[in-house]
Scaffold this motif. Structure first.
Motif, mmCIF file in Angstrom:
data_model
loop_
_atom_site.group_PDB
_atom_site.id
_atom_site.type_symbol
_atom_site.label_atom_id
_atom_site.label_comp_id
_atom_site.label_asym_id
_atom_site.label_seq_id
_atom_site.Cartn_x
_atom_site.Cartn_y
_atom_site.Cartn_z
ATOM 1 N N TYR A 363 27.639 -95.878 14.655
ATOM 2 C CA TYR A 363 28.448 -95.982 15.749
ATOM 3 C C TYR A 363 27.652 -95.415 17.062
ATOM 4 C CZ TYR A 363 32.082 -97.393 12.594
ATOM 5 O OH TYR A 363 32.912 -97.857 11.419
ATOM 6 N N VAL A 364 27.242 -94.022 16.925
ATOM 7 C CA VAL A 364 26.640 -93.472 18.011
ATOM 8 C C VAL A 364 25.406 -94.260 18.425
ATOM 9 C CG1 VAL A 364 25.561 -91.193 18.563
ATOM 10 C CG2 VAL A 364 27.710 -91.185 17.406
ATOM 11 N N ALA A 365 24.454 -94.807 17.397
ATOM 12 C CA ALA A 365 23.109 -95.245 17.993
ATOM 13 C C ALA A 365 23.538 -96.618 18.757
ATOM 14 C CB ALA A 365 22.621 -95.690 16.542
ATOM 15 N N TYR A 366 24.666 -97.169 18.148
ATOM 16 C CA TYR A 366 25.178 -98.524 18.897
ATOM 17 C C TYR A 366 25.586 -98.331 20.457
ATOM 18 C CZ TYR A 366 27.354 -103.090 19.866
ATOM 19 O OH TYR A 366 27.732 -104.183 20.500
ATOM 20 N N MET A 367 26.301 -97.100 20.497
ATOM 21 C CA MET A 367 26.702 -96.562 22.081
ATOM 22 C C MET A 367 25.486 -96.501 22.870
ATOM 23 S SD MET A 367 29.651 -93.880 21.003
ATOM 24 C CE MET A 367 29.571 -93.096 22.696
ATOM 25 N N THR A 368 24.407 -96.154 22.214
ATOM 26 C CA THR A 368 23.403 -95.757 23.073
ATOM 27 C C THR A 368 22.414 -97.114 23.387
ATOM 28 O OG1 THR A 368 23.302 -93.543 22.098
ATOM 29 C CG2 THR A 368 21.104 -94.265 23.242
ATOM 30 N N TYR A 369 22.182 -97.904 22.103
ATOM 31 C CA TYR A 369 21.240 -98.925 21.939
ATOM 32 C C TYR A 369 21.966 -100.129 22.269
ATOM 33 C CZ TYR A 369 18.095 -94.936 21.783
ATOM 34 O OH TYR A 369 17.481 -93.637 22.144
ATOM 35 N N GLY A 370 23.104 -100.432 22.032
ATOM 36 C CA GLY A 370 23.827 -101.826 22.100
ATOM 37 C C GLY A 370 23.305 -102.504 20.593
ATOM 38 N N GLU A 371 23.155 -103.619 20.918
ATOM 39 C CA GLU A 371 22.931 -104.709 19.830
ATOM 40 C C GLU A 371 21.368 -104.570 19.379
ATOM 41 O OE1 GLU A 371 23.675 -108.876 20.906
ATOM 42 O OE2 GLU A 371 26.023 -108.232 20.710
ATOM 43 N N GLU A 372 20.572 -103.845 20.255
ATOM 44 C CA GLU A 372 18.927 -103.657 19.642
ATOM 45 C C GLU A 372 19.145 -102.852 18.206
ATOM 46 O OE1 GLU A 372 16.856 -101.681 22.595
ATOM 47 O OE2 GLU A 372 17.503 -102.894 24.252
ATOM 48 N N ILE A 373 20.017 -102.265 18.025
ATOM 49 C CA ILE A 373 19.988 -101.353 16.791
ATOM 50 C C ILE A 373 19.713 -102.370 15.656
ATOM 51 C CG2 ILE A 373 21.223 -99.467 17.766
ATOM 52 C CD1 ILE A 373 23.595 -100.394 15.910
ATOM 53 N N PHE A 374 20.435 -103.555 15.564
ATOM 54 C CA PHE A 374 20.107 -104.474 14.446
ATOM 55 C C PHE A 374 18.769 -104.902 14.062
ATOM 56 C CE2 PHE A 374 24.555 -105.591 16.338
ATOM 57 C CZ PHE A 374 25.241 -104.761 15.281
ATOM 58 N N GLY A 375 17.863 -104.796 15.234
ATOM 59 C CA GLY A 375 16.335 -105.101 14.957
ATOM 60 C C GLY A 375 15.620 -103.926 14.448
ATOM 61 N N MET A 376 16.477 -102.537 14.372
ATOM 62 C CA MET A 376 15.502 -101.566 14.029
ATOM 63 C C MET A 376 16.454 -100.641 13.120
ATOM 64 S SD MET A 376 16.034 -99.440 17.505
ATOM 65 C CE MET A 376 17.491 -98.769 18.190
ATOM 66 N N SER A 377 17.201 -101.268 12.277
ATOM 67 C CA SER A 377 18.153 -100.745 11.214
ATOM 68 C C SER A 377 17.277 -99.713 10.220
ATOM 69 C CB SER A 377 19.002 -101.691 10.628
ATOM 70 O OG SER A 377 18.372 -102.382 9.911
ATOM 71 N N ALA A 378 16.020 -100.288 9.714
ATOM 72 C CA ALA A 378 15.350 -99.613 8.930
ATOM 73 C C ALA A 378 14.829 -98.216 9.461
ATOM 74 C CB ALA A 378 14.291 -100.408 8.475
ATOM 75 N N VAL A 379 14.383 -98.210 10.771
ATOM 76 C CA VAL A 379 13.883 -97.048 11.370
ATOM 77 C C VAL A 379 15.284 -95.862 11.551
ATOM 78 C CG1 VAL A 379 13.252 -95.950 13.314
ATOM 79 C CG2 VAL A 379 12.194 -98.045 12.473
ATOM 80 N N ILE A 380 16.458 -96.539 11.930
ATOM 81 C CA ILE A 380 17.807 -95.679 11.963
ATOM 82 C C ILE A 380 18.039 -95.174 10.745
ATOM 83 C CG2 ILE A 380 19.908 -95.740 12.617
ATOM 84 C CD1 ILE A 380 19.387 -97.719 14.737
ATOM 85 N N LYS A 381 17.788 -95.834 9.625
ATOM 86 C CA LYS A 381 18.135 -95.399 8.302
ATOM 87 C C LYS A 381 17.196 -94.010 7.815
ATOM 88 C CE LYS A 381 20.348 -99.504 6.308
ATOM 89 N NZ LYS A 381 20.271 -100.591 5.143
ATOM 90 N N ASN A 382 15.909 -94.465 8.353
ATOM 91 C CA ASN A 382 15.067 -93.448 7.532
ATOM 92 C C ASN A 382 14.976 -92.176 8.658
ATOM 93 O OD1 ASN A 382 13.575 -94.983 5.928
ATOM 94 N ND2 ASN A 382 12.206 -95.844 7.525
ATOM 95 N N LEU A 383 15.556 -92.472 9.752
ATOM 96 C CA LEU A 383 15.965 -90.933 10.643
ATOM 97 C C LEU A 383 17.001 -90.481 9.934
ATOM 98 C CD1 LEU A 383 15.188 -89.628 13.312
ATOM 99 C CD2 LEU A 383 16.931 -90.768 14.451
ATOM 100 N N PHE A 384 18.128 -91.192 9.712
ATOM 101 C CA PHE A 384 19.190 -90.452 8.969
ATOM 102 C C PHE A 384 18.877 -89.607 7.648
ATOM 103 C CE2 PHE A 384 22.882 -90.413 6.201
ATOM 104 C CZ PHE A 384 24.063 -89.717 7.007
ATOM 105 N N LYS A 385 17.999 -90.378 6.938
ATOM 106 C CA LYS A 385 17.534 -89.594 5.516
ATOM 107 C C LYS A 385 16.715 -88.410 5.828
ATOM 108 C CE LYS A 385 17.311 -94.076 2.868
ATOM 109 N NZ LYS A 385 16.556 -94.958 2.126
ATOM 110 N N GLY A 386 16.008 -88.433 6.929
ATOM 111 C CA GLY A 386 15.199 -87.607 7.503
ATOM 112 C C GLY A 386 15.992 -86.338 7.678
ATOM 113 N N PHE A 387 17.386 -86.385 8.394
ATOM 114 C CA PHE A 387 18.255 -85.440 8.739
ATOM 115 C C PHE A 387 18.924 -85.089 7.511
ATOM 116 C CE2 PHE A 387 18.990 -87.737 12.909
ATOM 117 C CZ PHE A 387 18.139 -87.058 13.628
ATOM 118 N N ASP A 388 19.196 -85.956 6.598
ATOM 119 C CA ASP A 388 19.899 -85.675 5.389
ATOM 120 C C ASP A 388 19.342 -84.802 4.277
ATOM 121 O OD1 ASP A 388 22.219 -85.663 3.587
ATOM 122 O OD2 ASP A 388 22.125 -87.641 3.048
#
Length: 693
Positions: A363-388
């Protein structure tokens, strides 16, 4: 007179020596004889308002003067106090003197021998912003650039940093800790930029040759036909033809105050963020640019033990974005990774939450980047895994703050396109490299605001006019403007001044006039969700009658939910304990909203944002969502106080804005998921029919 000369020599000897040395170096430049600013010659029989019409920028009115000039290198504190804090450009003569580059880089043979295998990005030397950069080695560039319309505009390769010293004001302090990137510029036989601005503080140093600058305060952007850009966009440029200024379309140019400066080898210009500038060179020129991120605060505590008159090589300082030989991308123009991290943390703190699940992070990523996040979902998932780190599917503010900066740089790369070709793309076609003198077209639509405004106007005329003609009273009934009056808007469009707007007039009205209409912020009175335009930096456009039909049949979830929040506020105020738990909060919506509307809503996350205690909501919690905060002016009202250009991106997001943003994110993600499921279902049915056949 002799006494006066002796006094000046006794008191100012070091400065005079610097001036004499600098003057000798300047006189050696082949372009020394060129007069700048050019004199404005009297034109018999031409109206004063058309002086400089169809001439190059700068010939429409004389400058108000040269920017402040210094013959010493400032300390970081001096640069902050006299220029950065006051938001004023300045030139420092000879600040880069002492660098091996000043002298060595004068010769192509040296650059080929030492750095010929380094890769750089190459643009047109007469900038048009319509062409994609090339990528090639320095040797390939230098063997062709005298015959081609080529100009190096690139990240300074790491190998070349040893030839450049760090300017004194960047040797320590907050400036040193926020070095964003280093740029290299090389061209010959004259170069010319568009009128533009950049996101960062800049120190631009000429290593060889000469560059002439026109500088304009950004408060004049609305008068300079700026290209459409999203709100908060850090850089941009003007549609204005700087070689051929049309004063009939841009009459305000004659009234805009401007300053100037000429830079020669060793000179450095400090330029504040978003300060408009247009640059020309005449012969071979080489420059090195230092970009450092703008902050509202300054500290030079780390400068106390440092000898600021010592030599510090660029190789010995940390810079966020660099280029190493063989790198896949030339990392130019990306966001500041530290700032992206700070904004993420600021968002969570504004929400009053310390942890996030994967879905909430989305949700927070969508607030910042809008629909562009659907084209970079793999990167966002990797970033989240890096945090976790502990793998519990929950991340905290501490996890985000401790994440390796390289992971954030990966995220920045994923959320923005490379400035030029990647290494693996060079084989796609010859235009991406030195194999062809031509350039690929750049995939940017700088006329989107014009296209959308014309589409809107054609829709209004077709929908409410008669035989494709719309009278002014009807125009006024159906079109509102945010920043001006409908009367002013109509005058822009009604070219023959007959009080009637036709589709033919819309198509033949100049792009400049259509852009002026767009910047007024137009709204369709029948359905206010059909709107567009706005201030030059905040354009929100939607399309013609199909879009109008879509939005009119689509429920306004945010409006319904805000109405429910209002009812909740009234209910909790009238309750005996002034409290509402999560179950009562959810029932607020279920009592009067359909299940279809509620499907996208994550009530757990909404309640976490709403409730400061996370157990129950109070009237104060509801008030923070329902009411706008008091606006705080960016600048001091006291004229004697310095005005600091604020870093808007570092401000905490207010809870109301964040709450509405999350609702929009929930709807956007749900809509995308639903559309994806429907698309998959259609594919399954199509495949099933094929199998039956």
């Amino acid at each position: 007179m002799l006494l006066l000369v002796n006094f000046l020599l006794a008191v100012f000897t070091p400065t005079l020596c610097d001036i004499i040395s600098h003057a000798e170096l300047v006189a050696q430049d082949p372009a020394f004889h060129i007069k700048f600013p050019k004199p404005i010659l009297p034109s018999d029989g031409i109206s004063a308002s058309l002086v400089g019409h169809l001439e190059e920028l700068g010939l429409q009115s004389p400058p108000i003067g040269q920017i402040p000039e210094y013959f010493h290198s400032p300390t970081p504190r001096e640069l902050w106090d006299t220029q950065v804090k006051l938001y004023r450009p300045a030139v420092y003569r000879g600040m880069l003197n002492g660098s091996p580059a000043v002298g060595n880089w004068t010769h192509d043979e040296y650059l080929i021998k030492e750095y010929g295998d380094q890769e750089v990005l190459v643009e047109k030397k007469f900038e048009d912003r319509k062409s994609e950069p090339k990528r090639m080695t320095i040797e390939a560039f230098l063997k062709n650039y005298k015959e081609q319309n080529w100009y190096i505009v690139t990240i300074l390769p790491n190998a070349m940093r040893k030839d450049v010293k760090v300017p004194k004001p960047l040797m320590c302090s907050s400036f040193n800790k926020n070095l964003q990137e280093l740029n290299l510029w090389v061209g010959t036989h004259g170069t010319r930029s568009k009128l533009h601005y950049d996101a960062d503080n800049i120190i631009h140093c000429v290593v060889a040759g000469r560059k002439d600058w026109i500088l304009i305060n950004p408060e004049h952007k609305p008068k300079l036909d700026m290209v459409w850009g999203a709100k908060g966009q850090g850089s941009g440029f003007s549609h204005l033809d700087v070689d051929n200024v049309n004063l009939t379309e841009n009459p305000d140019v004659s009234d805009i105050p401007w300053e100037y400066v000429s830079l020669y080898a060793g000179d450095c210009l400090y330029l504040p963020p978003q300060y408009l500038h247009q640059v020309r060179s005449y012969n071979r020129s080489v420059s090195s640019t230092f970009l450092f991120y703008p902050r509202d605060t300054f500290s030079d505590d780390d400068c106390k033990e440092l000898d600021l008159d010592s030599y510090l090589s660029l190789s010995d300082v940390y810079v966020y974005w660099v280029y190493e030989q063989g790198q896949e991308t030339v990392d130019m123009g990306y966001q500041n990774p530290v700032n992206v991290r700070r904004n993420t943390v600021a968002t969570l703190r504004a929400f009053g939450i310390d942890t996030m699940s994967w879905k909430e992070f989305l949700y927070v990523a969508y607030m910042t980047y809008g629909e562009e996040i659907f084209g970079m979902s793999a990167v966002i998932k990797n970033l989240f895994k890096g945090f976790d780190i502990d793998g519990d599917q929950i991340i905290s503010i501490e996890d985000i703050e401790n994440m390796d900066i390289e992971k954030w740089k990966d995220f920045c790369r994923a959320t923005d396109s490379p400035h030029g070709p990647t290494k693996s793309e060079l084989s796609i076609n010859d235009e991406k490299s030195e194999k062809s003198p031509e350039f690929n077209p750049r995939d940017n639509d700088y006329y989107r605001d014009v296209k959308m405004a014309r589409r809107f106007l054609n829709f209004i005329v077709k929908k409410h006019g008669r035989k494709n003609l719309l009278l002014f009273p009807e125009f006024k009934n159906y079109v509102e403007t945010v920043n001006d009056t409908p009367e002013s808007a109509f005058v822009l469009l009604d070219s023959n001044m007959d009080g009637v707007l036709s589709r033919d007039e819309i198509e033949h009205t100049s792009d400049v006039s259509i852009r002026k209409f767009a910047r007024m912020g137009y709204i369709y009175t029948v359905n206010k969700k059909l709107h567009g335009g706005g201030p030059w930096e905040d354009v929100n456009v939607v399309e013609g009658d199909k879009e109008e039909q879509k939005v009119s049949n689509f429920p306004d979830e945010v409006k319904f939910i805000e109405e429910s929040i209002q009812k909740g506020y009234e209910a909790v105020k009238s309750s005996t304990d002034n409290k509402m738990d999560k179950t009562e909060f959810i029932n607020l919506f279920k009592d009067h909203m359909s299940e279809e509307i509620l499907k996208p809503v994550d009530f757990d996350f909404l309640f976490r944002i709403l409730s400061s205690s996370k157990e129950y909501a109070t009237p104060k919690d509801f008030e923070e969502i329902l009411f706008e905060p008091e606006e705080t002016p960016d600048a001091q009202e006291n004229d004697n106080e310095p005005v600091v250009k604020k870093d808007n991106s570092d401000r905490n997001i207010h809870k109301r804005k964040g709450f509405i943003g999350v609702l929009d994110a929930m709807q956007g993600i749900y809509t995308f998921q639903r559309a994806s499921e429907e698309r998959l279902e259609r594919l399954r049915k199509r495949q099933s029919r094929k199998e039956e056949l």
